[in-house]
Design an enzyme around this catalytic site. Structure first.
Site, PDB file in Angstrom:
ATOM      1  N   ASP A  90      42.728  50.841  51.875  1.00  0.00           N
ATOM      2  CA  ASP A  90      41.175  50.636  53.372  1.00  0.00           C
ATOM      3  C   ASP A  90      41.465  50.767  54.483  1.00  0.00           C
ATOM      4  O   ASP A  90      42.446  50.180  55.069  1.00  0.00           O
ATOM      5  CB  ASP A  90      40.313  50.062  53.099  1.00  0.00           C
ATOM      6  CG  ASP A  90      40.928  48.312  52.655  1.00  0.00           C
ATOM      7  OD1 ASP A  90      41.521  48.108  52.530  1.00  0.00           O
ATOM      8  OD2 ASP A  90      40.282  47.517  52.556  1.00  0.00           O
ATOM      9  N   GLU A 148      40.880  46.149  50.378  1.00  0.00           N
ATOM     10  CA  GLU A 148      41.137  44.278  50.919  1.00  0.00           C
ATOM     11  C   GLU A 148      39.954  43.973  51.986  1.00  0.00           C
ATOM     12  O   GLU A 148      40.633  42.300  51.609  1.00  0.00           O
ATOM     13  CB  GLU A 148      42.635  44.836  51.257  1.00  0.00           C
ATOM     14  CG  GLU A 148      43.380  43.235  51.243  1.00  0.00           C
ATOM     15  CD  GLU A 148      42.908  43.123  52.448  1.00  0.00           C
ATOM     16  OE1 GLU A 148      43.001  41.359  52.026  1.00  0.00           O
ATOM     17  OE2 GLU A 148      42.629  42.944  53.219  1.00  0.00           O
TER      18      GLU A 148
HETATM   19 NI    NI Z   1      46.033  44.209  55.854  1.00  0.00          NI
END
Ligand code: NI
Length: 402
Positions: A90, A148
């Site tokens: 991401d 994340e």
């Molecule tokens: Ni990172």
């Protein structure tokens, strides 16, 4: 396990030629991902891009672990062992300021944490290993993880949905770009490595009034100052000094005026540490202190603590073994020891469940002006890092699964 200085079989451990052959391809994948970033939980096209490659290669994969995550599997020779390699995919809500040809095409969205690099690197490892399944025994899971950067974190969702089961993953490895470290090097730390990150929210409810007549008010500004001071005392007096921990208040909002004491003050901050017991104790102490000080002053304090990622522990055996493999493939001088970091990372969730090793990939090149940190609008990497990144991952895998 490979020992430092021990001779290794270059046919087995050294993939310089294979990496050279697909290097341009890895760079092209990275540039495609970099130009087309997607925010956490929105990695639809990134995921489709990976699936297309896996389909083309005939590599089996599963998408049943939540969000846009993908888990590809490679089976080697007979063997029960299963290890996982993880890359996050991401991007961040940052407007890119670089002017390179592969700069982000999406306004307000940028791969400023290098997750494009992590994904392309893991694709490179997969691309080579798929043609060398005779070199390892057991199963390798390639985890392309979503989200994340945003709570609750893709890792926690994937674990809940069973990514570490069927077959049971015994060890997991992941890497992260590190702009402080020169390209060509990798860094490791055994034991506690990155911090748990919790968000703190306080609302101090007093009684507002005229600044000239404080005795007729319950001044939440003054109480907030006491709480901030006391929290730093908690940190230095009540916490075990051998366990790093940080409390920082980053926002205070009291909407009074030069002559107006407001009714309430809101504060926000962060609490980070490297031990789950201390983390829980810290939550109790922070809450008690804030409420207690407010009460002693005739006010009230509401405390909300939003738990972020846990602390990240690198397994000692895995880390030592990974370092030895890295030294054997890269050379002694290119493998360094890292200090503890107080930043967080959702890879920590894996490390709470199974032996894990999270290491750093050098991407810095001062001559090329590649010096900016992650989460910076000018962040970039020296793409030569893929040679080190892919080689290190391959070295680790073949060391642990040969
Ligand atoms: Ni990172």
């Amino acid at each position: 396990m490979y020992q430092v200085g021990k001779e290794f079989n270059p046919n087995k451990m050294n993939f310089h030629k294979e990496i050279e052959n697909i290097f341009d391809q890895i760079v092209a994948w990275r540039r495609h991902l970099h130009a087309n970033p997607e925010l956490s939980f929105e990695e639809k096209n990134t995921s489709a891009f990976i699936c297309d490659l896996l389909d083309k290669w005939g590599v089996s994969y599963s998408r049943e672990y939540g969000g846009y995550s993908i888990v590809a599997s490679l089976k080697g020779r007979e063997g029960e062992k299963c290890i996982a390699l993880r890359a996050d995919m991401d991007a961040l809500p940052i407007q890119e300021e670089n002017t390179c040809e592969y700069k982000s095409k999406v306004s307000g969205c940028m791969h400023a944490c290098g997750h494009d690099v992590h994904t392309a690197n893991l694709l490179g490892v997969l691309a080579i290993l798929k043609d060398h399944t005779d070199l390892f025994g057991g199963t390798i899971k390639f985890i392309f993880q979503h989200a994340e950067e945003k709570l609750p974190g893709g890792a926690s969702i994937m674990i809940e949905k069973g990514v570490l089961q069927n077959p049971k993953v015994e060890e997991i490895y992941g890497l992260h770009v590190f702009p402080d470290l020169e390209v060509g090097k990798v860094g490791f730390r055994s034991g506690m490595y990155m911090a748990s990150c919790d968000e703190l929210y306080f609302r101090i409810i007093g009684k507002g009034g005229h600044g000239a007549m404080p005795h007729k008010t319950i001044d939440p500004i003054q109480i907030s100052a006491q709480i901030i001071q006391a929290l730093q005392t908690v940190n230095s007096r009540s916490f075990d000094p051998t366990i790093p921990s940080v409390i920082s208040i980053g926002r205070i909002e009291g909407l009074g005026a030069t002559n107006v004491i407001p009714d309430e003050v809101k504060m926000q901050g962060t609490f980070r540490t490297l031990n789950e017991e201390w983390r829980a104790k810290g939550h109790e102490l922070i809450t008690e202190i804030a409420k207690g000080i407010a009460k002693a002053n005739g006010a009230q304090c509401e405390v909300e603590i939003i738990k972020g990622y846990p602390y990240l522990e690198n397994d000692q055996e895995l880390t030592e073994s990974a370092m030895a493999a890295a030294r054997n493939t890269l050379g002694e001088e290119r493998v360094i020891d890292l200090p503890i970091r107080m930043t967080g990372e959702d890879f920590a969730y894996y490390s709470q469940k199974i032996p894990a090793c999270f290491f750093r990939l050098g991407v810095r090149n001062e001559e090329k002006g590649i010096i900016h940190g992650v989460h910076n609008s000018k962040f970039d990497v020296d793409e030569a890092c893929f040679k080190t990144g892919v080689q290190t991952m391959l070295g680790i895998v073949l060391d642990r699964m040969s």
